[in-house]
Every structure is written in C-alpha cells, then in structure tokens.
Write a protein that holds these residues in place. Structure first.
Motif, mmCIF file in Angstrom:
data_model
loop_
_atom_site.group_PDB
_atom_site.id
_atom_site.type_symbol
_atom_site.label_atom_id
_atom_site.label_comp_id
_atom_site.label_asym_id
_atom_site.label_seq_id
_atom_site.Cartn_x
_atom_site.Cartn_y
_atom_site.Cartn_z
ATOM 1 N N ARG A 115 38.011 -15.501 -9.967
ATOM 2 C CA ARG A 115 39.179 -15.436 -8.963
ATOM 3 C C ARG A 115 39.875 -16.457 -7.777
ATOM 4 O O ARG A 115 40.473 -16.558 -7.651
ATOM 5 N N ILE A 118 36.011 -17.431 -3.316
ATOM 6 C CA ILE A 118 35.656 -17.527 -2.145
ATOM 7 C C ILE A 118 33.970 -17.752 -1.875
ATOM 8 O O ILE A 118 33.097 -18.536 -0.887
ATOM 9 N N GLU A 121 33.833 -21.797 -1.049
ATOM 10 C CA GLU A 121 34.492 -21.752 0.497
ATOM 11 C C GLU A 121 32.791 -21.636 1.267
ATOM 12 O O GLU A 121 33.013 -21.755 1.948
ATOM 13 N N HIS A 122 32.327 -20.598 0.661
ATOM 14 C CA HIS A 122 31.159 -20.499 1.333
ATOM 15 C C HIS A 122 30.376 -21.265 1.603
ATOM 16 O O HIS A 122 30.115 -22.287 1.060
ATOM 17 N N GLY A 129 17.465 -13.524 4.235
ATOM 18 C CA GLY A 129 18.743 -12.545 4.578
ATOM 19 C C GLY A 129 19.690 -12.922 4.395
ATOM 20 O O GLY A 129 20.989 -12.070 4.252
ATOM 21 N N GLU A 130 20.377 -14.047 4.834
ATOM 22 C CA GLU A 130 21.903 -14.638 4.011
ATOM 23 C C GLU A 130 22.201 -14.255 2.482
ATOM 24 O O GLU A 130 21.239 -14.642 1.870
ATOM 25 N N THR A 131 23.571 -14.061 2.129
ATOM 26 C CA THR A 131 23.687 -14.020 1.536
ATOM 27 C C THR A 131 24.919 -14.997 0.681
ATOM 28 O O THR A 131 25.664 -15.515 1.956
ATOM 29 N N ILE A 132 25.323 -15.352 -1.152
ATOM 30 C CA ILE A 132 26.533 -15.766 -1.187
ATOM 31 C C ILE A 132 27.094 -14.887 -2.048
ATOM 32 O O ILE A 132 26.246 -14.177 -3.348
ATOM 33 N N ILE A 133 28.214 -14.189 -1.908
ATOM 34 C CA ILE A 133 28.805 -13.027 -3.264
ATOM 35 C C ILE A 133 29.658 -13.497 -3.615
ATOM 36 O O ILE A 133 30.666 -14.338 -3.156
ATOM 37 N N CYS A 134 29.536 -13.452 -4.912
ATOM 38 C CA CYS A 134 30.895 -13.678 -6.129
ATOM 39 C C CYS A 134 31.295 -12.834 -6.518
ATOM 40 O O CYS A 134 30.543 -11.994 -7.672
ATOM 41 N N LEU A 135 32.055 -11.863 -5.894
ATOM 42 C CA LEU A 135 32.509 -10.697 -6.270
ATOM 43 C C LEU A 135 33.388 -10.308 -7.942
ATOM 44 O O LEU A 135 32.411 -9.276 -8.574
ATOM 45 N N LYS A 138 30.306 -10.511 -9.746
ATOM 46 C CA LYS A 138 28.882 -9.105 -9.391
ATOM 47 C C LYS A 138 28.298 -10.419 -9.275
ATOM 48 O O LYS A 138 27.062 -9.771 -9.728
ATOM 49 N N LEU A 139 28.227 -10.907 -8.211
ATOM 50 C CA LEU A 139 27.255 -12.152 -8.637
ATOM 51 C C LEU A 139 26.504 -11.984 -6.445
ATOM 52 O O LEU A 139 27.413 -12.168 -5.695
ATOM 53 N N VAL A 140 25.131 -12.258 -6.498
ATOM 54 C CA VAL A 140 24.656 -11.689 -4.902
ATOM 55 C C VAL A 140 23.263 -12.932 -5.114
ATOM 56 O O VAL A 140 22.523 -13.145 -6.044
ATOM 57 N N GLU A 142 20.791 -14.503 -2.083
ATOM 58 C CA GLU A 142 20.238 -14.360 -1.345
ATOM 59 C C GLU A 142 19.251 -14.503 -0.963
ATOM 60 O O GLU A 142 18.180 -15.094 -2.332
ATOM 61 N N PRO B 38 34.971 -17.272 4.872
ATOM 62 C CA PRO B 38 36.020 -17.058 3.816
ATOM 63 C C PRO B 38 36.118 -15.879 2.900
ATOM 64 O O PRO B 38 35.347 -14.773 2.868
ATOM 65 N N TYR B 84 39.678 -2.977 -4.894
ATOM 66 C CA TYR B 84 39.242 -3.115 -3.580
ATOM 67 C C TYR B 84 39.682 -2.422 -2.338
ATOM 68 O O TYR B 84 39.651 -2.194 -1.171
ATOM 69 N N LEU B 130 27.938 -3.959 -5.890
ATOM 70 C CA LEU B 130 27.064 -5.053 -6.182
ATOM 71 C C LEU B 130 25.563 -4.233 -7.002
ATOM 72 O O LEU B 130 25.109 -5.225 -6.426
ATOM 73 N N TYR B 137 25.388 -6.500 6.184
ATOM 74 C CA TYR B 137 24.666 -7.390 7.666
ATOM 75 C C TYR B 137 25.801 -7.940 7.895
ATOM 76 O O TYR B 137 26.230 -8.127 8.747
ATOM 77 N N TYR B 138 27.307 -8.285 6.670
ATOM 78 C CA TYR B 138 28.148 -8.746 6.769
ATOM 79 C C TYR B 138 28.897 -8.027 8.129
ATOM 80 O O TYR B 138 29.984 -8.464 8.828
#
Lengths: 145, 168
Positions: A115, A118, A121-122, A129-135, A138-140, A142, B38, B84, B130, B137-138
C-alpha cells in the motif's frame, strides 16, 4: 509571570537539544558497531524465510499467499513480464510481492505491491543490523554477518 | 438549558476540527517530504490535537484525534493502518497530558514530547507485529525526526493558541 514563561522556553530548548544529542549519540554508537554484512535475512511474519548472500548480483522475488512466504531467483525478462501484467496494490488481495535486488553495494527493494511503497523508497542497505521493513507485508529484510 | 447549548457547541466544534485534521493529513500526503528515512511525516494533524488539548481539554482532543484516525482510516486505508495510528496517537496524547500537567515546558516542549511518544508508540507496535526487536534501532532516527517536527508543530500551535478564541 514573565519569568515562568522564560523558564519554560529555556526548558523547551534544553529538551530539544538534549533529545537530538541523545539520538545522535545513539546513532554514532550503532554506526560504530556496524560493518558491511555478508548475508541478508528475509523474515516474514516473524519467521526466517531464507538467507540471501550479498555481494554477487542477483534478482529475487518474494511472494506470499495463503501457503506462506517463498523467495526465488527471477530473471530480468520474467520481471518485465510480471510488470506488464501489473501487480498493483489491491486491498482485497492476499497475494504479496516484493522484488529484491542485490549487487555489490547491498540489497534493496525494487518494487512491491504494498500500500505505501515505503520499502521501495528505502535506500539500499549493506551494514549489519540495517533493515528494510515492509509493514503491510509483515516483511523484514535484515543485513547479517 | 445553558449547559445543553454549550454541549452542542462543543460537539459542533469537535466535528469541524475533525474535518480540519483530516484535510491537514490529506494536504500533508501531497507534500513529498520524507527526509532521510521514508515514512517520516510532519504531523500537521497533530496541530489540531494540540490546540484542542489546550483550548478544549483532554476529552475533546481525544475525540478529535480518534475521530480523524478512524474516519480517514475507513475512507482511505485499512484496519492495520488504524491500529498503528491509534497506538501512536494514544501514546502521544497520554504523554502530552502528563507533560502539560507538570508545567515544566511550554506548548512547544509538550508538542516535542508528544511527537517523540507518537513515533515510539508506532515503533513498539511495529516491533510487536513484526516480532522483531531489531527494528527498535530506528528509535534514534525517529527521535530526531520527532524533536524537529514536534518543535515545528509546537511553535505553530503556540501562535494559533495565542490568537484564537473558541466561543463556547
């Protein structure tokens, strides 16, 4: 009256600077403990789906339907075909797609049918330790050692 | 008789402010400002919440904030967005009320605390949904974003509070 007002403004400024300083310190500490990662852990709904090696070029598709999450390689041509069919955001659909791209500089999400986009765009991630999250999905993603 | 008309006026004002807050969050979605990370927003709708908190009280601010989230959630997005947003808003209003009662900060300070609490609340819900603690850490990035947007909204709110009167 004036003096309490002035005191409050002073407290505001201390709060503002204090918060920023604390957060910057936190960021510096996190950054200092980071190093370029070798793998990316893909987690769907809290569970590890698969691990993707970083460094070599690769194009992957993550799909999720009623049977759960799957990740597989995908060719450029297949991606073009998929785009032609279109996988636009559809509120009633339980079919999730995220296209992941890996190259020497890290891993990023090229496209998704979520939807808010985000995750797309990331910016690219490469440090542990860096992450991209797709809320919505429900995807992470890492980066790990 | 007098009391009833006051209540009616208050209800009407709440309705108008919910509409205003919805328009502000729509306006905000048109401005593409996603700083470094973002998903970060200015929180223009929070302007309405803060002014209501100061001028109309906790109950009105809560009604306006909840009303806006539920209505724009139903109209433009879905149930998970509502969850949320409500988590962030609830956390933010509780913190703002407590900080306001402490009488240490002006409206700007209260707004900064509210913005940071909003971000923290949403991040906690995200970490829970999640099932991943690493996303916390964000918080340092969201803390900086909250301080800046909270200060901006707070300064705007204090100007508005100084210059506006609700005739209830």
């Amino acid at each position: 009256m004036m003096s309490t007002k002035k005191k409050k403004y002073k407290a505001d400024i201390i709060l503002f600077i204090g918060t920023i300083a604390l957060c910057v310190l936190g960021l510096v500490i996190i950054r200092a403990n980071q190093e370029p990662g070798l793998t990316a852990r893909i987690m769907g709904d809290g569970e590890l789906v698969t691990t993707i090696p970083l460094g070599d070029d690769g194009l992957y598709i993550l799909e999720c339907d009623t049977n759960g999450y799957t990740v597989r390689d995908i060719s450029d041509k297949e991606l073009d075909d998929l785009k032609k069919d279109g996988f636009e955001y559809n509120d009633t659909s339980d079919y999730y797609v995220n296209i992941l791209s890996v190259d020497a500089s890290g891993i990023e999400v090229l496209d998704a049918n979520c939807r808010d986009k985000i995750c797309v765009e990331h910016s690219i991630i490469y440090n542990t330790g860096e992450t991209i999250i797709c809320l919505p999905h429900k995807l992470v993603i890492e980066v790990a050692e | 008789m007098k009391k009833k008309s006051t209540n009616n006026k208050k209800t009407a004002i709440c309705g108008v402010l919910i509409a205003l807050a919805m328009i502000l969050s729509y306006l905000e979605s048109l401005i593409p400002i996603s700083f470094a990370v973002p998903g970060i927003k200015l929180g223009l709708a929070n302007l309405v919440t803060i002014v209501a908190l100061k001028k109309l009280g906790v109950k009105a601010a809560t009604i306006i904030s909840t009303g806006r989230i539920v209505l724009s959630g139903i109209l433009f997005s879905n149930i998970s967005v509502i969850i949320y947003s409500l988590a962030g808003a609830a956390f933010s209003i509780i913190v703002m009320v407590v900080v306001d009662r402490m009488r240490v900060f002006s409206v700007t300070g209260v707004s900064i605390c509210g913005a940071i609490a909003h971000n923290a609340g949403q991040l906690l819900v995200a970490a829970f949904m999640l099932e991943n603690v690493n996303v916390l850490y964000y918080m340092s990035v969201l803390g900086i974003a909250g301080a800046i947007s909270g200060a901006f909204i707070g300064i705007l709110a204090s100007i508005i509070i100084k210059n506006i009167t609700f005739s209830i």
